[in-house]
Write an enzyme that holds these catalytic residues in place. Structure first.
Site, PDB file in Angstrom:
ATOM      1  N   ASP A 125      29.848  83.411  14.810  1.00 42.67           N
ATOM      2  CA  ASP A 125      30.575  84.675  14.707  1.00 42.67           C
ATOM      3  C   ASP A 125      29.574  85.821  14.570  1.00 42.67           C
ATOM      4  O   ASP A 125      28.640  85.749  13.760  1.00 42.67           O
ATOM      5  CB  ASP A 125      31.513  84.659  13.503  1.00 42.67           C
ATOM      6  CG  ASP A 125      32.405  85.886  13.456  1.00 42.67           C
ATOM      7  OD1 ASP A 125      33.479  85.866  14.068  1.00 42.67           O
ATOM      8  OD2 ASP A 125      32.009  86.878  12.800  1.00 42.67           O
ATOM      9  N   ASN A 133      31.443  98.092  17.758  1.00 44.42           N
ATOM     10  CA  ASN A 133      32.406  98.660  18.704  1.00 44.42           C
ATOM     11  C   ASN A 133      32.829 100.063  18.295  1.00 44.42           C
ATOM     12  O   ASN A 133      32.920 100.972  19.139  1.00 44.42           O
ATOM     13  CB  ASN A 133      33.648  97.761  18.805  1.00 44.42           C
ATOM     14  CG  ASN A 133      33.445  96.589  19.743  1.00 44.42           C
ATOM     15  OD1 ASN A 133      32.642  96.644  20.667  1.00 44.42           O
ATOM     16  ND2 ASN A 133      34.171  95.516  19.506  1.00 44.42           N
ATOM     17  N   HIS A 138      33.086 100.102  23.060  1.00 42.44           N
ATOM     18  CA  HIS A 138      33.366  98.725  23.470  1.00 42.44           C
ATOM     19  C   HIS A 138      32.491  98.279  24.646  1.00 42.44           C
ATOM     20  O   HIS A 138      32.234  97.082  24.802  1.00 42.44           O
ATOM     21  CB  HIS A 138      34.840  98.581  23.843  1.00 42.44           C
ATOM     22  CG  HIS A 138      35.754  98.617  22.655  1.00 42.44           C
ATOM     23  ND1 HIS A 138      36.080  97.496  21.927  1.00 42.44           N
ATOM     24  CD2 HIS A 138      36.401  99.655  22.049  1.00 42.44           C
ATOM     25  CE1 HIS A 138      36.896  97.819  20.949  1.00 42.44           C
ATOM     26  NE2 HIS A 138      37.098  99.127  20.995  1.00 42.44           N
ATOM     27  N   ASP A 142      30.652  94.834  24.603  1.00 41.92           N
ATOM     28  CA  ASP A 142      30.844  93.812  25.635  1.00 41.92           C
ATOM     29  C   ASP A 142      29.503  93.333  26.199  1.00 41.92           C
ATOM     30  O   ASP A 142      29.332  92.145  26.493  1.00 41.92           O
ATOM     31  CB  ASP A 142      31.710  94.359  26.772  1.00 41.92           C
ATOM     32  CG  ASP A 142      33.165  94.545  26.354  1.00 41.92           C
ATOM     33  OD1 ASP A 142      33.545  94.028  25.288  1.00 41.92           O
ATOM     34  OD2 ASP A 142      33.907  95.206  27.102  1.00 41.92           O
ATOM     35  N   GLU A 168      34.644  88.158  18.952  1.00 38.62           N
ATOM     36  CA  GLU A 168      33.212  87.896  18.782  1.00 38.62           C
ATOM     37  C   GLU A 168      32.937  86.480  18.286  1.00 38.62           C
ATOM     38  O   GLU A 168      31.872  86.201  17.756  1.00 38.62           O
ATOM     39  CB  GLU A 168      32.616  88.908  17.802  1.00 38.62           C
ATOM     40  CG  GLU A 168      33.095  88.792  16.361  1.00 38.62           C
ATOM     41  CD  GLU A 168      34.390  89.507  16.063  1.00 38.62           C
ATOM     42  OE1 GLU A 168      34.659  89.782  14.880  1.00 38.62           O
ATOM     43  OE2 GLU A 168      35.140  89.816  17.025  1.00 38.62           O
TER      44      GLU A 168
END
Length: 250
Positions: A125, A133, A138, A142, A168
């Site tokens: 994680d 973000n 974002h 990404d 994530e």
């Protein structure tokens, strides 16, 4: 081409009965129109001319209809393949989806020796990813997930299974792995993720990950194994993140 796409879209929205009815009507109207024209203009009153006319009508009317059906069938196969790929593969990272991960790993466990361990699961994680973000957007987030996905794919062997569980979260199943093998891969992922950076304005943005490692025990189901890895991941976060927590090895 635009007319064909429009017609195909509308045609696909009809019921199967209506689709068949439309094809029959179109074929009948065209065939009757050609037959009437040929008989009126050509005076077809002999068998050989009638056979020639029939053949011409079949080729002229049936050819385009068959071509349409074949192209439509090909298009459906392409769409089915794309949907199947989207269902099995994560479009961003190229890793498997959670559903496909469960299918493949569960099959591996069920087909193996029930007395022996099937391997280990690494539950990964990204730490504080929501802040990345929110602060940098974002698009940058990404890109970071993509880099981590590439890193994880590079750590896996031929029989291993890697997946993006969503957001994530990532999972890696290491087939037949013992403590040493799992620790080696987990530490490489931990160190590799620290090196993942993306430029945001005047600064480099980097991330860390927390990893929970669980080892499959005899008779343990996949759900139990994933839950054990998730508990180890929770402990890693509770202990300060950017670390690995291992469950008991078999």
């Amino acid at each position: 081409m635009r007319f064909y796409n429009l017609w195909s879209t509308r045609f696909a929205g009809l019921s199967p009965v209506m689709q068949v009815l439309i094809m029959v009507v179109i074929g009948t109207v065209l065939a009757d129109a050609m037959a009437a024209a040929f008989f009126l203009l050509g005076g077809y009153n002999r068998l050989d001319k009638t056979i020639y006319l029939t053949t011409l009508i079949v080729l002229t009317v049936g050819g385009p209809l068959c071509a349409f059906l074949v192209s439509w069938n090909h298009r459906l196969k392409q769409m089915t393949g794309e949907l199947d790929t989207a269902f099995r593969k994560d479009g961003m990272t190229g890793l498997f989806t959670r559903h496909e991960f469960y299918l493949r790993v569960d099959h591996f466990i069920q087909s193996g020796n029930p007395v022996l361990s099937a391997g280990a699961i690494l539950y990964v994680d990204v730490d504080h990813f929501k802040q990345v973000n929110d602060r940098y957007g974002h698009a940058l987030g990404d890109d970071i997930l993509l880099d981590i996905g590439i890193l994880i794919r590079g750590m896996m062997g031929r029989r291993d299974v890697g997946a993006r569980f969503g957001g994530e979260e990532f999972a890696v199943f290491l087939a037949d792995a013992d403590y040493g093998q799992a620790a080696w891969v987990a530490n490489r992922i931990l160190a590799g993720c620290r090196a993942v950076t993306r430029r945001a304005g005047e600064r480099d943005v980097s991330v860390t990950v927390s990893i929970g490692v669980a080892f499959h025990a005899s008779g343990q189901t996949l759900e139990q194994l994933v839950d054990s890895a998730d508990q180890c991941l929770f402990q890693a976060k509770e202990q300060g993140r950017d670390r690995i927590v291992y469950g008991p090895s078999s």
